[in-house]
Design a protein around this motif. Structure first.
Motif, PDB file in Angstrom:
ATOM      1  N   ARG A 216    -118.032  27.308  14.750  1.00  0.00           N
ATOM      2  CA  ARG A 216    -116.896  26.453  15.117  1.00  0.00           C
ATOM      3  C   ARG A 216    -115.607  27.270  15.197  1.00  0.00           C
ATOM      4  O   ARG A 216    -115.344  28.087  14.325  1.00  0.00           O
ATOM      5  CB  ARG A 216    -116.659  25.387  14.037  1.00  0.00           C
ATOM      6  N   GLU A 217    -114.782  26.948  16.177  1.00  0.00           N
ATOM      7  CA  GLU A 217    -113.503  27.646  16.296  1.00  0.00           C
ATOM      8  C   GLU A 217    -112.569  27.259  15.149  1.00  0.00           C
ATOM      9  O   GLU A 217    -111.704  28.031  14.766  1.00  0.00           O
ATOM     10  CB  GLU A 217    -112.880  27.376  17.665  1.00  0.00           C
TER      11      GLU A 217
ATOM     12  N   ILE B  27    -121.336  18.275  24.458  1.00  0.00           N
ATOM     13  CA  ILE B  27    -122.356  17.843  23.490  1.00  0.00           C
ATOM     14  C   ILE B  27    -123.608  18.696  23.646  1.00  0.00           C
ATOM     15  O   ILE B  27    -124.274  19.049  22.683  1.00  0.00           O
ATOM     16  CB  ILE B  27    -122.686  16.347  23.764  1.00  0.00           C
TER      17      ILE B  27
ATOM     18  N   MET C  82    -109.641  29.117  25.865  1.00  0.00           N
ATOM     19  CA  MET C  82    -108.273  28.994  26.370  1.00  0.00           C
ATOM     20  C   MET C  82    -108.247  29.006  27.892  1.00  0.00           C
ATOM     21  O   MET C  82    -107.527  28.226  28.510  1.00  0.00           O
ATOM     22  CB  MET C  82    -107.435  30.147  25.834  1.00  0.00           C
TER      23      MET C  82
ATOM     24  N   LEU D 100    -119.680  21.457  20.728  1.00  0.00           N
ATOM     25  CA  LEU D 100    -120.293  21.259  19.416  1.00  0.00           C
ATOM     26  C   LEU D 100    -121.077  22.530  19.081  1.00  0.00           C
ATOM     27  O   LEU D 100    -121.575  23.221  19.974  1.00  0.00           O
ATOM     28  CB  LEU D 100    -121.238  20.056  19.428  1.00  0.00           C
ATOM     29  N   PRO D 101    -121.216  22.840  17.788  1.00  0.00           N
ATOM     30  CA  PRO D 101    -121.883  24.087  17.407  1.00  0.00           C
ATOM     31  C   PRO D 101    -123.307  24.197  17.991  1.00  0.00           C
ATOM     32  O   PRO D 101    -123.749  25.267  18.366  1.00  0.00           O
ATOM     33  CB  PRO D 101    -121.952  24.014  15.883  1.00  0.00           C
TER      34      PRO D 101
ATOM     35  N   VAL E 173    -108.948  30.002  18.480  1.00  0.00           N
ATOM     36  CA  VAL E 173    -109.609  29.557  19.690  1.00  0.00           C
ATOM     37  C   VAL E 173    -109.909  30.789  20.535  1.00  0.00           C
ATOM     38  O   VAL E 173    -109.068  31.674  20.673  1.00  0.00           O
ATOM     39  CB  VAL E 173    -108.649  28.573  20.395  1.00  0.00           C
ATOM     40  N   SER E 174    -111.098  30.867  21.083  1.00  0.00           N
ATOM     41  CA  SER E 174    -111.491  32.066  21.836  1.00  0.00           C
ATOM     42  C   SER E 174    -110.780  32.148  23.174  1.00  0.00           C
ATOM     43  O   SER E 174    -110.274  31.149  23.705  1.00  0.00           O
ATOM     44  CB  SER E 174    -112.993  32.054  22.073  1.00  0.00           C
TER      45      SER E 174
ATOM     46  N   GLU F 167    -107.824  20.005  26.354  1.00  0.00           N
ATOM     47  CA  GLU F 167    -108.511  20.814  25.349  1.00  0.00           C
ATOM     48  C   GLU F 167    -110.020  20.719  25.594  1.00  0.00           C
ATOM     49  O   GLU F 167    -110.526  19.698  26.060  1.00  0.00           O
ATOM     50  CB  GLU F 167    -108.141  20.380  23.932  1.00  0.00           C
ATOM     51  N   TYR F 168    -110.708  21.795  25.272  1.00  0.00           N
ATOM     52  CA  TYR F 168    -112.137  21.914  25.565  1.00  0.00           C
ATOM     53  C   TYR F 168    -112.797  22.499  24.339  1.00  0.00           C
ATOM     54  O   TYR F 168    -112.238  23.398  23.709  1.00  0.00           O
ATOM     55  CB  TYR F 168    -112.285  22.841  26.776  1.00  0.00           C
ATOM     56  N   ALA F 169    -113.946  21.982  23.986  1.00  0.00           N
ATOM     57  CA  ALA F 169    -114.678  22.566  22.864  1.00  0.00           C
ATOM     58  C   ALA F 169    -116.158  22.285  23.044  1.00  0.00           C
ATOM     59  O   ALA F 169    -116.561  21.429  23.832  1.00  0.00           O
ATOM     60  CB  ALA F 169    -114.187  21.996  21.534  1.00  0.00           C
TER      61      ALA F 169
ATOM     62  N   ASP G 204    -109.428  15.557  26.652  1.00  0.00           N
ATOM     63  CA  ASP G 204    -110.344  16.255  25.738  1.00  0.00           C
ATOM     64  C   ASP G 204    -111.732  16.296  26.340  1.00  0.00           C
ATOM     65  O   ASP G 204    -112.293  15.235  26.647  1.00  0.00           O
ATOM     66  CB  ASP G 204    -110.391  15.547  24.374  1.00  0.00           C
ATOM     67  N   CYS G 205    -112.247  17.493  26.488  1.00  0.00           N
ATOM     68  CA  CYS G 205    -113.604  17.652  27.007  1.00  0.00           C
ATOM     69  C   CYS G 205    -114.438  18.291  25.908  1.00  0.00           C
ATOM     70  O   CYS G 205    -114.185  19.445  25.546  1.00  0.00           O
ATOM     71  CB  CYS G 205    -113.596  18.532  28.255  1.00  0.00           C
ATOM     72  N   ASP G 206    -115.380  17.545  25.378  1.00  0.00           N
ATOM     73  CA  ASP G 206    -116.222  18.054  24.293  1.00  0.00           C
ATOM     74  C   ASP G 206    -117.657  18.132  24.767  1.00  0.00           C
ATOM     75  O   ASP G 206    -118.283  17.108  25.061  1.00  0.00           O
ATOM     76  CB  ASP G 206    -116.081  17.159  23.052  1.00  0.00           C
TER      77      ASP G 206
ATOM     78  N   ALA H 191    -124.427  22.752  20.747  1.00  0.00           N
ATOM     79  CA  ALA H 191    -124.533  22.493  22.186  1.00  0.00           C
ATOM     80  C   ALA H 191    -125.336  23.585  22.878  1.00  0.00           C
ATOM     81  O   ALA H 191    -125.853  23.399  23.970  1.00  0.00           O
ATOM     82  CB  ALA H 191    -123.144  22.394  22.803  1.00  0.00           C
TER      83      ALA H 191
END
Lengths: 257, 257, 257, 257, 257, 257
Positions: free
Chosen positions: C76-77, C119, C88, C66-67, C83-84, C62-64, C115-117, C69
């Protein structure tokens, strides 16, 4: 004469092409004038949770339009993230009427998924869906019989549907196209069996009403059209048509009881 | 010989039927072997909010499968209430590659909605969609020209797509059907222009990798197939084909700069 | 010279800090220039339903962001409720390429959640995520080995990713930052193994195209960068690096077959 | 005699309490046997986007059940995050039939929001909702007249609804409660005006069919019940009842044209 | 004197009607001034997945408003497809405070579903919900005892709630109606037991703050109101009130430990 | 002594790193023991629709956890498609308390978006978020002043938050970590200003209650911790701290009125 040159009580040309989609157990491509629908019947070897263990089968339907089936492109329901009220009404209707001519006990714990996808719309998409879906369903049952997964086709009678309406200029008309449907004061969908019994009547006066006499004329006109549609179904199904049984009507059963 | 009797570098039979849907400004029904897709192009006289006032047009695409396009019935995305990651990838791809051969300034503030609906799937649905959508889009532009809403067809080059892959038995093969796709170690989709330039390369080794030599062979095989697809597009489009311009390649522009 | 003073074929400074999050089985904080990503690897002792009983493991990502970043705050999704398409695509990519260098049979019925977030974002977030996630995943496997839940680290080769592109001014450049990415005519993400094989190539000309010669230069430049990234991974992993095996390439296996 | 001691063609006791909710422009609490519904009518000084500028008003309805209106607690649709097909059918029906007795041009660009919330359910919730909502709507219009925001009550006729059905034991029965509804072979909802015209007929044979004779008996029985319901509405509305006009029927207009 | 003629420390008139909904195991209709709430308690013979096998019961609550409970019609949460933050806070609060006076071990593996539906709102809907839900819950337990599904009512103490606030004109006031709530500088909800212990304090200065002295006065005022509410509960419950036990306070247990 | 060696009324070590994210107008990375939160403040030059034209500003907050911030990986709210009740409560709390120390008229029609993203969680994430978000917000205001978009920092007082609780073994304790929080009988979050006034008190006895004496001790302990937190904020903010004004307390204003 009507906008497309028809008589008031004349159907549009109807064609049903069978085995249209190679993957589906049963499938047809039905055209009623410029209304074109792909109907498939898929077999699932289980029933919904609320029916498990009861020994009966189930028939459920889904209905959708391609975005450009209509004059103006309509937004996909998958993009909107929800199915509209109109779509839900139609898919509930299709499933309900098909169940009325199937012996669900004979079917056993299987679900038949009916999918009606409108490729091009010109009025009467729900009734064309019912008329086509009936044939796709019989083809799927025939496949089950052929594969010895069913002893016989568990269908008790033919089933077809058409629309009738009251046009401000022409009075009662049969099989409305989109232009006629937009102008009609009263719009009625009728679903009948081969034995001439009603399965569903949905009559609506949008910003209008109708009398008992008008209702009678609407119902007679619908019956006229449905008899022709069932003749077309019989022709398409050929020898399979003879395997479709005659179920005792509700009236007869009430009388007996 | 491959499972369906083809040579390694042979396309499946391709047919494109134009004007398939009466309501759409442009439409085709494309079949590539047993893969069948309806592609429509719809014109909207405005652009998305983020582009307003910029004087440029936009092209966006949606892609879907009928539930019974596949061997197993797949659940409708409208019923699930969301569009899958795979669908989103494909629709982003279709829109992006079509934009690469359209002069969006010439188009002006209009949106072209491309809809690709897979009626029957047997591998290569996204590349068939691109190849068909290109033709549907040109037809829609031709309609705009005919109606004097555009001075000329704002398309700078032809565009088509195919898949190539590495099969564990046959090595590099062209235009994979579903059975081949399931077994392939490497799967690559290639989109090219009439001038022989790449627009998109997506090569993937699912639980596998590929060398530079293999990549070269894959790309040459793809080019072979795409040239044939563009010849089919030209034939179908007839005199419209001559109105499709030649855009200066990125390479040439970089050299100039 | 490029906007940040780099040579055309020069990476940005890369740092990988391991064990960044105390709860995760494996975690890193990777910075590539101003792009900063937290990557964690979590172990789940079961596999998704469609894989149960097969004896193989699974890796999913999963990838996201931060608002904040990004330069402009992005919604936020979770607030949007979906999720956009871009997200995906990226998470499917990360999972797929990691699976290509893991022996899923050796892993057994476990799922590794990556998980890749992001920052802070300054271009190349998906390639930084892959490069960092590989290290986090190896650390998680090392923990499983240490706890005797695995006999050995089931990783067959190193894996890293970078971006290359064609800049209107500088031609082919390596490791694009956000400003360069916005201007690039062609944008390509490349994922390679320690053995120098490709796992994924995604090259896109947004409103542009590219020739075979340009493609060759792009791929060579990417290889140059990825070799350096793998050297950094080896240094960070120290003695663990020696436990990463060499899997036979697809090319070799096809030759053998 | 029926399960609750009624004759076949006897309604359950009906009570309508007006001004039940202090905030609403119009409101009633209607009880039909053990079925209890709060109906409110709210006035909004604008119409939906698709109707703006047309000078006509709009009437729309929402319907819901409290979770414990039913024998088994039902999950809130807000918790499920979507409205069921059944709910959508009912709210579309309520809005549609109310619009048939309102002169939308006289109303002008206003929307009347009808809310029907079922507090306790024992069969016939949709028909009780229509019968109650009609009164709530008239009260809201009376308020608009009182506040001089309308010149007169723009209602052309009375409107009420009931259900009829075919019971396997008793034959045709009027105003089915939940126990009867569960057993009925045929279920029909009928909506009629004060002038005795039909606005909507929805007859359904779930796994059953019905003949023309049965249909005739069903319709006569429904008319009998609806006449009584309209008498109750007249009594409750008192002097307001005299301000409800008589609109020319569709039949008369067709004859004229 | 306050807007509705009350003293600063005076409650509005409170009425509790029991057995309001025939289907629910416990139900009340509580009115506090013009605030009207239907509270039901439903029994489910299982607990949520995270509690299974633990031998303890669970109490959970849902809260909603009818669209026209408020001065302006509010959009249904089912139409919006999601539950608001305010609703979630309130339903979490109701469940939590009821659990504090129930011996969940004695209850055993059952879930009590509390539904609080606001029919008309005039401030204090969440505290009226708690006060009413307590009674509905006791009635449901009494039913379980009567049916021998529980040995005794597993409730350790009474529980009621009210609001207090600081009004810019009147200072500390008890049981705010909507008009007062809108103007209050500080708003506090207090939940207490029959033994006079706190279960929950939520004090908020929206764009304002409050001192320790003010807090003391707020708490004393709340206690005054809650004592009266518990007296009303006792009267309504009659002989059932005597079966509600006295649980050792947290303070006493800490002292013992 | 507590599980981590602290005294009952001792805070965990607190660090605040400013300017952590280059894109945000204000940002900090706050650590309170092993709880780590990134707080950013973003400026938007408009207010929500319901506030437009009123001349006042708005402050709103969002809160989230990375999936692996916790011992067990938690599912992303974007994947679930909805935000949990707990998250909503926390983000409403953060926004509300920050608004209480900002002069929204002085701010003018701007929105400050606060984002609190928990990187690692060990209890007290909401109070750490408030304490950190206050600093990030002041930094964002300082940037607006520097850019001459505001005349002065519109903050009327300092603001910080901590948790207190009643531990079955130790009695009242300050700043609970996750292990302590799981065992506490009573849990209370307190938000106070530099002047020592309360902004928010949320005290909860989950399956427990608390007396007035216990409440007093809890509040005193909280005040002790908050004074230290505000000292840390002052040190970090340096000369900016002197620009934070003293707003008249609600108590004083009520006395004056």
């Amino acid at each position: 004469m009507r906008v497309d040159g028809r008589e008031n009580k004349q159907l549009r040309p109807v064609h049903i092409e069978t085995h249209f989609i190679k993957h589906a157990e049963g499938s047809v491509f039905i055209t009623v004038g410029d209304t074109k629908v792909i109907c498939t019947a898929s077999i699932d070897d289980k029933v919904p949770p609320f029916m498990r263990g009861g020994g009966k089968g189930w028939i459920t339907a889904e209905y959708a339009m391609l975005p450009r089936a209509t004059e103006q492109r309509n937004v996909r329901e998958s993009s909107k993230g929800k199915v509209s009220g109109r779509t839900m009404e139609i898919q509930r209707l299709i499933g309900r009427v098909l169940r009325s001519v199937v012996d669900l006990e004979k079917l056993g714990e299987k679900t038949i998924w009916i999918d009606c996808d409108v490729i091009q719309a010109d009025g009467g998409t729900r009734t064309a869906s019912i008329t086509g879906a009936f044939v796709a369903m019989v083809l799927a049952f025939a496949k089950l019989v052929e594969e010895k997964r069913l002893a016989e086709i568990p269908v008790t009678d033919f089933l077809a549907a058409t629309s009738v309406g009251i046009d401000p200029q022409h009075g009662v008309i049969l099989d409305l196209n989109y232009a006629e449907d937009s102008q009609a004061e009263v719009d009625m969908n009728v679903v009948m069996t081969g034995a001439g019994h009603f399965v569903e009547i949905q009559g609506t006066g949008e910003e209008a009403t109708f009398s008992r006499e008008q209702l009678n004329e609407l119902l007679e006109t619908a019956e006229l059209g449905i008899r022709q549609l069932i003749d077309i179904q019989k022709e398409i199904l050929g020898s399979l048509a003879e395997q479709i049984g005659a179920k005792m009507s509700t009236e007869e059963r009430v009388k007996e009881a």
